[in-house]
Design a protein around this motif. Sequence first.
Motif, PDB file in Angstrom:
ATOM      1  N   UNK A 110       9.011  58.814  83.788  1.00  0.00           N
ATOM      2  CA  UNK A 110       7.779  58.230  84.320  1.00  0.00           C
ATOM      3  C   UNK A 110       8.099  57.292  85.474  1.00  0.00           C
ATOM      4  N   UNK A 153       7.924  42.360  87.913  1.00  0.00           N
ATOM      5  CA  UNK A 153       6.800  42.125  87.021  1.00  0.00           C
ATOM      6  C   UNK A 153       6.823  43.061  85.822  1.00  0.00           C
ATOM      7  N   UNK A 154       7.133  44.321  86.084  1.00  0.00           N
ATOM      8  CA  UNK A 154       7.225  45.304  84.998  1.00  0.00           C
ATOM      9  C   UNK A 154       8.331  44.912  84.019  1.00  0.00           C
ATOM     10  N   UNK A 158      16.927  51.401  80.834  1.00  0.00           N
ATOM     11  CA  UNK A 158      15.868  52.043  81.610  1.00  0.00           C
ATOM     12  C   UNK A 158      16.338  52.348  83.039  1.00  0.00           C
ATOM     13  N   UNK A 162       7.082  42.140  81.895  1.00  0.00           N
ATOM     14  CA  UNK A 162       6.131  42.657  80.916  1.00  0.00           C
ATOM     15  C   UNK A 162       6.853  43.337  79.756  1.00  0.00           C
ATOM     16  N   UNK A 163       7.853  44.164  80.112  1.00  0.00           N
ATOM     17  CA  UNK A 163       8.598  44.865  79.053  1.00  0.00           C
ATOM     18  C   UNK A 163       9.322  43.860  78.156  1.00  0.00           C
ATOM     19  N   UNK A 203      17.632  47.135  76.705  1.00  0.00           N
ATOM     20  CA  UNK A 203      16.612  48.157  76.961  1.00  0.00           C
ATOM     21  C   UNK A 203      16.242  48.219  78.439  1.00  0.00           C
ATOM     22  N   UNK A 237      11.540  59.435  78.401  1.00  0.00           N
ATOM     23  CA  UNK A 237      10.215  59.592  79.012  1.00  0.00           C
ATOM     24  C   UNK A 237       9.874  58.403  79.900  1.00  0.00           C
ATOM     25  N   UNK A 238      10.337  57.190  79.528  1.00  0.00           N
ATOM     26  CA  UNK A 238      10.093  56.046  80.406  1.00  0.00           C
ATOM     27  C   UNK A 238      10.817  56.219  81.744  1.00  0.00           C
ATOM     28  N   UNK A 288      14.437  59.441  73.092  1.00  0.00           N
ATOM     29  CA  UNK A 288      13.338  60.207  73.645  1.00  0.00           C
ATOM     30  C   UNK A 288      12.403  59.307  74.456  1.00  0.00           C
ATOM     31  N   UNK A 289      12.120  58.112  73.881  1.00  0.00           N
ATOM     32  CA  UNK A 289      11.252  57.188  74.606  1.00  0.00           C
ATOM     33  C   UNK A 289      11.926  56.699  75.882  1.00  0.00           C
ATOM     34  N   UNK A 304      14.544  51.278  70.872  1.00  0.00           N
ATOM     35  CA  UNK A 304      13.963  52.230  71.818  1.00  0.00           C
ATOM     36  C   UNK A 304      14.677  53.550  71.585  1.00  0.00           C
ATOM     37  N   UNK A 334       6.785  57.934  89.292  1.00  0.00           N
ATOM     38  CA  UNK A 334       5.845  56.986  89.880  1.00  0.00           C
ATOM     39  C   UNK A 334       5.982  56.971  91.395  1.00  0.00           C
ATOM     40  N   UNK A 335       7.224  57.250  91.891  1.00  0.00           N
ATOM     41  CA  UNK A 335       7.461  57.257  93.342  1.00  0.00           C
ATOM     42  C   UNK A 335       8.177  58.556  93.692  1.00  0.00           C
TER      43      UNK A 335
END
Lengths: 224, 413
Positions: free
Chosen positions: B24, B318-319, B336, B322-323, B332, B20-21, B16-17, B13, B28-29
């Motif tokens: 984001x 859940x997120x 985050x 998923x990740x 990672x 941005x994550x 930069x990613x 990862x 989101x909140x």
Amino acid sequence: MSPIVELDGVRRTFPGPPPVEAVRDATLRVDEGDYVAVVGPSGSGKSTLLSIIGCLDRPTGGRYTLTGVDVAELSDGELAALRGRRIGFVFQAFHLLQHRTALENVEIGMLYNGTSRRERRELARAALERVGLAHRLDFPPTKLSGGEQQRVAIARAIAPRPSLLLCDEPTGNLDSKTSASILELFDELQADGLTLMVVTHDPDVSRHARRIVEIVDGVLSEAA
Amino acid sequence: MRRRNRDVGRSRLSWRDLASEAIAGLLARPSRTALTILGTVLGITALVATLGIARTAGSQIVGQFDLLQATSVTVENRTEGFFGSGRQISRIPWDAEARLTRLNGVVAAGTITRVDTEGALVRSVPINDPLGQSEFAIDVYAVSPGLFEAVGARLTTGRFFDAGHDERRDPVAVLGPAAARRLDITRVDQQPAIFVGDTTLVVVGILDDVRREPVLLDAVIVPNGTARSLFRLQAPAKVAIRTELGAARLIGEQAPIALEPNDPASLRVIVPPEPRAVQEAVESDVNTLFLVLGAVALLVGAIGIANVTLVSVLERVGEIGLRRAVGAARRHIAAQFLAESAAMGLIGGIVGASAGVLVVVGVAAAQQWTPVLDLRVPLLAPAAGAVVGLVAGLYPSWRAASLEPVEALRSGM
Ligand SMILES: Nc1ncnc2c1ncn2[C@@H]1O[C@H](COP(=O)(O)OP(=O)(O)O)[C@@H](O)[C@H]1O
Ligand SMILES: [Mg+2]
């Protein structure tokens, strides 16, 4: 045909108390281009089996080889890398990030596997086109129907071009008409050469598959 | 040992990613993020404002600090009374100037004593004016020659009298500017005479200004020796000392001993407050109170970030699943949430530093001070905020990273 999945006496026992033998002595081979439905009553071990095949979980016994790699030899980090490159997941609950657009949700499917930003964007766009959502790129999931949301999830799973697409009750949250269109999409993907395993207890779903594997109380058997 | 499977590779990862994550995730909140940041903002604002105001107030004192005043020491008799030609005997000796200038750290010293002229008026014309329009009640002061330098006296014309005048008891005088104006004397090259009662004095100089002892501005100033012989002056009343910078306190201790070794306590010494002590007193008073408040606010802010990040981890199980499913390694996931908490701290630090600077400028403007701020403070404040956020995020991100992917996917959503 080269094997994608090779299960050899795979077991998954959850340590109790009481211990649960969710998968017992499973032996299965899935070849490239196969379309396998896994059916069985609730609690029979379908999801557990799929988690092992998807490298989200490890077998407690037996041997599992994915595209020639024995997963027992891999570290946690390597299992994660394997998931990111070889496997696409589609879940009953979609698992989309509510605050991101459809395009961004699909891009997240390639975030950790070394794909460049530009390539991610291109592949995500192509995948959303492939599932028929070219006109919904910038929509957040909250503005999409259930069927559209599941299509976004499918696009996220297929965008990194995995060796294997694993779907756990993909139509469980959808009405029959929407389910039918998702199953049509699976047929097309299989025709494109993708290898699919779909867990379901919906007989409609299993009718589309080439092979049907039944699992009862953790014991696997394949219908002829 | 497992060897790295070349066929599998590693998940990665980019920074930069990750950034941005994290952004984001925070966007989101947005309102929750803003409220969470508020604690850090308050803490950093308090810290920056405290340091800035203390520094501003401190340098204000230094700015007002008067070099002459900081180097001025005065010695007087402790007992009240009139010493000039009066009833009590002064403890200050006639050779006070010589005794004091021997001390290391004394720039200049001199005695100053008001002379009792028994009401004699001063005039600049020899005849007694019956109308009294050219006669004035002007004080006469007797000084030792070093006093002029000790009080920072400057001349408009002429010269100061010196030790020779003093020894010879010459009838000379230096006039204060106000006295000279009243007596209508502007030049001394013709050796003008003035008369104090029946006593004739030759004016040798006219003062321009003095920095201490403003009584000299409207006075006739004569040498000690002259005052002793002409006006029967008994003893000096006061000593003015000018010290080197920083020596005032030391000289304040040594001067009474030099002047009256047998009974130094009979002399009263007036020394200026140490400027550094003043500054430190102000800074430490303001600092300790508000630094504690700022630290408390920052701690509350950190707890807020930790709390909200933990809630966020629980909400986003859940997120996380998923990740993990799409290839994220544990590091990672940890990165985050750490990035999100650190970003909240960083933003809190930036906003807090700006608000703190505004507070400093505002307070300074209200007090008509010049705002002074150590540049490192507003630059380090965002870093401090980021560290606070990072530390606050340690536990929540560890919790997030230790989730098993299957569990996370099952229990999320
Ligand atoms: N983490 C776990 N710990 C203990 N038992 C579990 C765990 N996960 C699943 N099981 C049990 O394993 C069995 C199979 O579960 P699952 O694979 O989810 O079934 P299915 O997907 O077919 O409904 C069930 O009896 C379930 O209760
Ligand atoms: Mg299940």
